[in-house]
Structures are given as structure tokens and as C-alpha cells.
Design a protein around this motif. Structure first.
Motif, PDB file in Angstrom:
ATOM      1  N   PHE A  14      76.424  72.823  16.518  1.00 52.88           N
ATOM      2  CA  PHE A  14      76.520  74.858  16.082  1.00 52.88           C
ATOM      3  C   PHE A  14      75.486  74.793  16.060  1.00 52.88           C
ATOM      4  O   PHE A  14      75.838  76.088  16.533  1.00 52.88           O
ATOM      5  N   ASN A  15      74.551  74.769  15.501  1.00 55.83           N
ATOM      6  CA  ASN A  15      73.429  76.202  15.247  1.00 55.83           C
ATOM      7  C   ASN A  15      72.911  76.151  17.091  1.00 55.83           C
ATOM      8  O   ASN A  15      72.734  77.248  17.683  1.00 55.83           O
ATOM      9  N   PHE A  16      72.775  75.223  18.189  1.00 57.06           N
ATOM     10  CA  PHE A  16      72.590  75.500  19.171  1.00 57.06           C
ATOM     11  C   PHE A  16      74.003  76.288  19.729  1.00 57.06           C
ATOM     12  O   PHE A  16      73.528  77.070  20.611  1.00 57.06           O
ATOM     13  N   ILE A  17      75.130  75.910  19.782  1.00 59.37           N
ATOM     14  CA  ILE A  17      76.250  77.161  20.101  1.00 59.37           C
ATOM     15  C   ILE A  17      76.106  77.844  19.731  1.00 59.37           C
ATOM     16  O   ILE A  17      76.185  78.769  21.307  1.00 59.37           O
ATOM     17  N   ALA A  18      75.689  78.122  19.078  1.00 55.48           N
ATOM     18  CA  ALA A  18      75.921  79.869  17.992  1.00 55.48           C
ATOM     19  C   ALA A  18      74.890  80.377  19.070  1.00 55.48           C
ATOM     20  O   ALA A  18      75.013  82.004  19.428  1.00 55.48           O
ATOM     21  N   ALA A  19      73.770  79.667  18.524  1.00 55.42           N
ATOM     22  CA  ALA A  19      72.553  80.254  19.387  1.00 55.42           C
ATOM     23  C   ALA A  19      72.463  80.663  21.602  1.00 55.42           C
ATOM     24  O   ALA A  19      72.042  82.174  21.293  1.00 55.42           O
ATOM     25  N   ALA A  20      73.314  79.875  21.892  1.00 54.29           N
ATOM     26  CA  ALA A  20      73.346  80.206  22.973  1.00 54.29           C
ATOM     27  C   ALA A  20      74.248  81.255  23.602  1.00 54.29           C
ATOM     28  O   ALA A  20      74.431  82.259  24.070  1.00 54.29           O
ATOM     29  N   ILE A  21      75.614  81.344  22.241  1.00 59.63           N
ATOM     30  CA  ILE A  21      76.605  82.164  22.000  1.00 59.63           C
ATOM     31  C   ILE A  21      75.905  83.839  21.553  1.00 59.63           C
ATOM     32  O   ILE A  21      76.182  84.792  22.900  1.00 59.63           O
ATOM     33  N   PHE A  22      75.511  84.180  21.108  1.00 59.78           N
ATOM     34  CA  PHE A  22      74.323  84.674  20.303  1.00 59.78           C
ATOM     35  C   PHE A  22      73.487  85.592  21.862  1.00 59.78           C
ATOM     36  O   PHE A  22      72.769  86.387  22.195  1.00 59.78           O
ATOM     37  N   THR A  23      73.234  84.521  22.355  1.00 57.51           N
ATOM     38  CA  THR A  23      72.155  84.875  23.264  1.00 57.51           C
ATOM     39  C   THR A  23      72.721  85.135  24.888  1.00 57.51           C
ATOM     40  O   THR A  23      72.576  86.356  24.804  1.00 57.51           O
TER      41      THR A  23
END
Length: 58
Positions: A14-23
Motif C-alpha cells: 500500500f505504501n508503494f501504491i500511495a507513493a505512485a498515486i501521489f507522484t
């Protein structure tokens, strides 16, 4: 329900997905701001050019 969540959790971080969405969202906002600024500068230059051409015609 918990089993479904647990299976989903194993497959994705989930941290990776959140970082990708934020980016993605940040890059869209930054690009929109830059394109808006370019548009405003171009519009201002167009008005100056039209005014200069009108003055030369007179």
C-alpha cells in the motif's frame, strides 16, 4: 472479508501504491501550472504584438 483483505495485502504494498498515486497527482498539478503559465505568457505576448501592429498601421 478479512481473508480477502489479507490476500489483497499480500499482493500489493500500500505504501508503494500511495507513493505512485501521489507522484502521479503531483506531476499532473505541476504540469497544469506550467502549461497555464506558458499560456498566460503567450497570450500577453500576442496582445503586445497586436498592439504594436495596430500602432504601425496608423
Amino acid at each position: 472479508m478479512y481473508r480477502l483483505f489479507k490476500a489483497f495485502r499480500k499482493g500489493y504494498d500500500f505504501n508503494f501504491i500511495a507513493a505512485a498515486i501521489f507522484t502521479f497527482v503531483s506531476s499532473r498539478i505541476f504540469t497544469s501550472i506550467i502549461l497555464g503559465a506558458v499560456y498566460l505568457v503567450e497570450e500577453h505576448g500576442q496582445k503586445r504584438l497586436e498592439k504594436k501592429l495596430e500602432d504601425e498601421e496608423e
